[in-house]
Scaffold this active site. Structure first.
Site, short mmCIF file in Angstrom:
data_model
loop_
_atom_site.label_atom_id
_atom_site.label_comp_id
_atom_site.label_asym_id
_atom_site.label_seq_id
_atom_site.Cartn_x
_atom_site.Cartn_y
_atom_site.Cartn_z
N PHE A 186 1.10 -1.21 0.02
CA PHE A 186 0.06 -0.01 -0.10
C PHE A 186 0.93 1.26 0.18
O PHE A 186 0.88 2.16 0.87
CB PHE A 186 -0.83 0.01 1.35
CG PHE A 186 -2.24 0.57 0.88
CD1 PHE A 186 -2.53 1.79 1.57
CD2 PHE A 186 -3.20 -0.01 -0.12
CE1 PHE A 186 -4.04 2.57 1.22
CE2 PHE A 186 -4.29 0.75 -0.44
CZ PHE A 186 -4.51 1.75 0.34
N HIS A 245 -2.68 -0.37 -7.69
CA HIS A 245 -2.92 0.57 -6.71
C HIS A 245 -1.79 1.30 -5.78
O HIS A 245 -0.86 0.59 -5.63
CB HIS A 245 -3.98 -0.34 -5.61
CG HIS A 245 -3.36 -1.39 -5.13
ND1 HIS A 245 -3.61 -2.50 -5.48
CD2 HIS A 245 -2.74 -1.62 -3.87
CE1 HIS A 245 -2.89 -3.48 -4.94
NE2 HIS A 245 -2.38 -2.89 -3.99
N ASP A 286 2.50 -7.67 -9.03
CA ASP A 286 1.51 -7.83 -8.09
C ASP A 286 -0.01 -7.82 -8.42
O ASP A 286 -0.14 -6.92 -9.32
CB ASP A 286 1.97 -6.72 -6.93
CG ASP A 286 0.97 -7.20 -5.65
OD1 ASP A 286 1.04 -8.05 -4.90
OD2 ASP A 286 -0.03 -6.21 -5.57
N GLU A 339 1.88 -12.45 -10.41
CA GLU A 339 1.11 -12.98 -9.22
C GLU A 339 -0.39 -12.90 -9.94
O GLU A 339 -1.15 -11.98 -9.50
CB GLU A 339 1.33 -12.28 -8.01
CG GLU A 339 0.61 -13.07 -6.95
CD GLU A 339 -0.25 -12.13 -5.97
OE1 GLU A 339 -0.43 -10.99 -6.36
OE2 GLU A 339 -0.63 -12.63 -5.03
O1 7SA Z 1 -8.41 -17.45 0.76
C1 7SA Z 1 -7.25 -18.15 0.36
C2 7SA Z 1 -7.78 -18.93 -0.79
O2 7SA Z 1 -8.48 -20.21 -0.29
C3 7SA Z 1 -8.67 -21.24 -1.12
O3 7SA Z 1 -9.53 -22.27 -0.60
C4 7SA Z 1 -8.42 -18.34 -1.98
C5 7SA Z 1 -8.82 -19.30 -2.98
O4 7SA Z 1 -9.54 -19.18 -4.17
C6 7SA Z 1 -9.30 -20.64 -2.44
O5 7SA Z 1 -9.59 -21.63 -3.30
O6 7SA Z 1 -7.61 -17.33 -2.63
C7 7SA Z 1 -8.44 -16.17 -2.39
O7 7SA Z 1 -8.11 -15.20 -1.50
C8 7SA Z 1 -6.84 -14.76 -1.80
C9 7SA Z 1 -6.28 -13.95 -0.66
O8 7SA Z 1 -7.20 -12.80 -0.43
C10 7SA Z 1 -6.92 -13.93 -2.98
C11 7SA Z 1 -7.23 -14.58 -4.07
O9 7SA Z 1 -7.55 -14.03 -5.47
C12 7SA Z 1 -8.52 -15.39 -3.80
O10 7SA Z 1 -8.76 -16.61 -4.69
O11 7SA Z 1 -5.72 -13.08 -3.49
C13 7SA Z 1 -5.86 -11.68 -3.57
O12 7SA Z 1 -5.38 -11.21 -2.40
C14 7SA Z 1 -4.05 -11.12 -2.12
C15 7SA Z 1 -3.63 -10.57 -0.84
C16 7SA Z 1 -3.28 -10.69 -3.41
C17 7SA Z 1 -3.66 -11.23 -4.74
O13 7SA Z 1 -2.97 -10.89 -5.89
C18 7SA Z 1 -5.11 -11.42 -5.00
O14 7SA Z 1 -5.65 -12.05 -6.06
N1 7SA Z 1 -1.77 -10.71 -3.15
C19 7SA Z 1 -0.78 -9.71 -3.57
C20 7SA Z 1 -1.68 -8.40 -3.41
C21 7SA Z 1 -1.51 -7.55 -2.37
C22 7SA Z 1 -2.06 -6.12 -2.59
O15 7SA Z 1 -1.14 -5.19 -3.15
C23 7SA Z 1 -0.94 -7.68 -1.22
O16 7SA Z 1 -1.88 -7.75 -0.10
C24 7SA Z 1 -0.39 -9.45 -1.20
O17 7SA Z 1 0.58 -9.24 -0.17
C25 7SA Z 1 0.23 -9.64 -2.49
O18 7SA Z 1 1.06 -10.75 -2.59
O19 7SA Z 1 -8.33 2.61 0.15
C26 7SA Z 1 -8.45 1.11 -0.44
C27 7SA Z 1 -8.65 0.34 0.91
C28 7SA Z 1 -9.99 0.03 0.95
O20 7SA Z 1 -10.67 -0.38 -0.28
C29 7SA Z 1 -10.12 -1.16 1.90
O21 7SA Z 1 -11.63 -1.25 2.05
C30 7SA Z 1 -9.50 -0.85 3.30
O22 7SA Z 1 -9.92 -1.73 4.14
C31 7SA Z 1 -7.73 0.32 1.85
C32 7SA Z 1 -8.07 -0.72 2.99
N2 7SA Z 1 -7.76 -1.94 2.66
C33 7SA Z 1 -6.61 -2.56 3.56
C34 7SA Z 1 -6.79 -3.94 3.86
O23 7SA Z 1 -8.10 -4.03 4.50
C35 7SA Z 1 -5.60 -4.63 4.70
O24 7SA Z 1 -5.81 -6.05 4.44
C36 7SA Z 1 -5.13 -2.53 2.89
C37 7SA Z 1 -4.71 -0.89 2.78
O25 7SA Z 1 -4.15 -2.90 3.83
C38 7SA Z 1 -4.36 -4.35 3.83
O26 7SA Z 1 -4.09 -5.00 2.94
C39 7SA Z 1 -2.94 -5.84 2.91
C40 7SA Z 1 -3.59 -7.29 2.38
O27 7SA Z 1 -4.27 -7.82 3.32
C41 7SA Z 1 -2.18 -8.12 2.37
O28 7SA Z 1 -2.44 -9.29 2.12
C42 7SA Z 1 -2.16 -5.31 1.54
C43 7SA Z 1 -1.92 -3.93 1.77
O29 7SA Z 1 -1.17 -3.77 2.82
O30 7SA Z 1 -1.10 -6.18 1.48
C44 7SA Z 1 -1.17 -7.39 1.18
#
Ligand code: 7SA
Ligand code: CA
Length: 529
Positions: free
Chosen positions: A97, A135, A207, A233
């Site tokens: 982020f 993003h 990513d 990814e």
């Molecule tokens: O559940 C796992 C799997 O289970 C299996 O049984 C499933 C699978 O399908 C199923 O068969 O996989 C699902 O879940 C995955 C994990 O969520 C999904 C996958 O598509 C789905 O199939 O993977 C997605 O998410 C990953 C984290 C991403 C993948 O590309 C994506 O496809 N990985 C990369 C992307 C990111 C983001 O750049 C990174 O995320 C990962 O490290 C990287 O490897 O202002 C915007 C905003 C608002 O919109 C929100 O409402 C607000 O809450 C901001 C705020 N968002 C925050 C998040 O809530 C918070 O969690 C954000 C700012 O910070 C955090 O986000 C983190 C994220 O949690 C973390 O994983 C992000 C940014 O710091 O960094 C990381």
């Protein structure tokens, strides 16, 4: 003058043709790489040393361990912090982020990054930078400088019915940039070249690849370095595509290959990850890296876990969205390190959780055998667990994971045994390309509850173990037949076998001499009762 003009045009045309080298089939680094994921989810919180200091210190070890590339965490500064009441977790600052291209981040300072990358380069390890073009932090005023609002630089700068985005949204989408906007794309390409020219970036990780067009990545790579390594990814299962999208009905492999064909980048092998999570060891053969077509195998970057799916040392144990169970980890590393694709090792498995010795041995066995991303692999379904022969350029490897294989074919010598014999491997002289042979058994009349098999010297015929003979299919006039794919120019001996369907030890051998055959010499071979 005219003629010169003609010559000149022709020469320019020729130069243009030669200069514009065709895009590589895929930018996978050449197929001999071994990747290290150089961080985990809590690395940005490392104390007392900053993470870049740890990397600089570990650089010689990382090189000696056999890694050729290291996937670094996102270098752009990330000042975010978030807490999630539901899961009771918090985080921020990991780079995903980010709010500016400034390299002074929670992983360390700009100069510490340069020192780490220099030390790694000195150890023969190339730096792969993690990019997050989908993003950025939309909550900080600083982002207004580079990406002001209201100029279609952001996804939600465009009103319904369409948004300014060429892919999925990250969460609400308010942080998504409009990657199709030439201003945005130019800024990214300028920064990618900066990473290449001033931070020794030799390759890129894209990513959240679901968030923008695969074709955009190809444009960016042509600008960054058309032959350089890139990996996407694309973590998106079939059920996440709209019903009218062909990928909702396709396999994980199909969607990954489609993305790679359009970006010309390699892809993390989430097809293999899905099988590791939901299938038996025998079903790990259905990863992208086990595809019969080398054009599919060579695009795979295989992994056991990463900073999202796996646990991490430190707070909350990291994210562990989809972690492979601990008892399966050793055989999973044996599989990815001894099979096609480009293997990626997760930092904590190597340097925190005590798997380093096994992984070092597996890397050295892989390199000794000359196994590449596109190496041929033939699975032997007549065994339990996973049994496969992998054709390296220097050795042919036979691996048996969680298998009941007991007889080893002649010519194979023990290579690596580990994890209480759950991991077994042997090696033999390199074999040449595969050939397909039809085997026939003639004049054979199995009784009720019996069937006809072929058993013989090579692994494909069970190494003379009747319990692992291959089943033949009934044809006309008491002829049973089956097809085998095996290396050509191999001298093999074999026999027909009648075996009880309910008891593998109840067998009736074809009498007389073994049928002798040199694979490839003919398209079929026949034995007779
Ligand atoms: O559940 C796992 C799997 O289970 C299996 O049984 C499933 C699978 O399908 C199923 O068969 O996989 C699902 O879940 C995955 C994990 O969520 C999904 C996958 O598509 C789905 O199939 O993977 C997605 O998410 C990953 C984290 C991403 C993948 O590309 C994506 O496809 N990985 C990369 C992307 C990111 C983001 O750049 C990174 O995320 C990962 O490290 C990287 O490897 O202002 C915007 C905003 C608002 O919109 C929100 O409402 C607000 O809450 C901001 C705020 N968002 C925050 C998040 O809530 C918070 O969690 C954000 C700012 O910070 C955090 O986000 C983190 C994220 O949690 C973390 O994983 C992000 C940014 O710091 O960094 C990381
Ligand atoms: Ca997007």
């Amino acid at each position: 003058m005219k003629r010169t003009g003609w010559y000149c045009t022709t020469i320019v045309w020729l130069l243009a043709c030669t200069v514009h080298a065709a895009s590589p089939s895929v930018r996978n680094g050449g197929g001999e790489d071994i990747l290290l994921q150089g961080f985990h989810w809590n690395s940005s919180r490392n104390t007392p040393q900053k993470w870049y200091e740890v990397l600089a210190q570990m650089a010689p070890t990382i090189g000696q361990d056999g890694f050729t590339k290291i996937w670094l965490p996102p270098a752009w500064t990330d000042q975010s912090s978030w807490s999630d009441a539901a899961s009771g977790t918090s985080g921020g600052g990991e780079g995903y982020f980010w709010s500016d291209f400034d390299k002074n981040s929670r992983y360390g300072s700009d100069s510490q990054l340069k020192q780490a990358v220099a030390a790694l380069a000195g150890a023969g390890v190339q730096a792969i930078y993690d990019l997050v073009p989908n993003h950025m932090n939309d909550k900080l005023p600083s982002q207004q400088i580079r990406f002001p609002r209201g100029l279609k630089l952001w996804r939600d700068d465009c009103t319904t019915p369409i948004v300014c985005d060429e892919g999925d949204a990250f969460m609400s989408g308010s942080a998504d940039l409009n990657t199709s906007n030439s201003e945005v794309s130019q800024r990214f390409m300028q920064e990618f070249r900066n990473l290449r020219d001033n931070y020794s970036a030799k390759g890129l990780r894209f990513d959240f690849a679901r968030g923008y067009a695969a074709e955009r990545v190809d444009v960016w790579m042509k600008n960054f370095g058309d032959q350089a390594f890139c990996v996407g990814e694309l973590w998106k299962g079939p059920s996440e595509y709209p019903a009218n999208d062909w990928r909702s009905q396709a396999s994980w492999q199909d969607a990954l290959k489609d993305w790679s064909d359009r970006s010309h980048c390699s892809v993390f092998d989430f097809a293999l990850k899905e099988r590791m999570q939901n299938g038996s060891v025998a079903e790990w053969r259905h990863g992208l890296n086990g595809n019969p077509d080398p054009a599919w195998r060579q695009i795979a970057v295989t992994f056991v876990d990463n900073h999202d799916t796996g646990y991490s040392p430190g707070q909350y144990g990291g994210q562990h969205h989809w972690s492979l169970a601990d008892p399966q980890r050793n055989i999973a590393y044996a599989y990815i390190l001894l099979s096609p694709g480009t293997p990626a090792v997760y930092w904590p498995d190597m340097y925190d959780w005590g798997r380093g010795d096994l992984i070092r041995e597996l890397i050295s066995l892989r390199k000794g055998a000359g196994i590449r991303a596109d190496s041929p692999i033939s699975f032997q379904p007549n065994y339990s667990g996973l049994v496969a022969a992998i054709q390296g350029s220097r050795k042919r490897l036979l691996i048996a994971l969680d298998s009941d294989l007991s007889k080893v074919p002649d010519g194979f010598s023990p290579a690596l045994f580990a994890d209480g014999q759950r991991i077994r491997s042997w090696q033999a002289a390199p074999a040449s390309s595969d050939t397909t042979t039809i085997l026939h058994c003639d004049n054979v009349r199995p009784g009720l509850g019996q069937a006809v098999y072929a058993v013989g010297s090579p692994i494909e015929l069970g190494a003379w173990d009747p319990a692992h003979a291959i089943a033949l299919q009934p044809g006309a006039s008491n002829r049973w037949s089956g097809t085998v794919v095996w290396p050509t120019q191999q001298h093999i001996e074999w026999k027909c076998l009648i075996r009880s369907l309910s008891n593998v030890n109840e067998v009736y051998w074809q009498d007389g001499l073994n049928t002798q055959f040199t694979t490839g010499a003919a398209s079929e071979t026949a034995g007779s009762f």
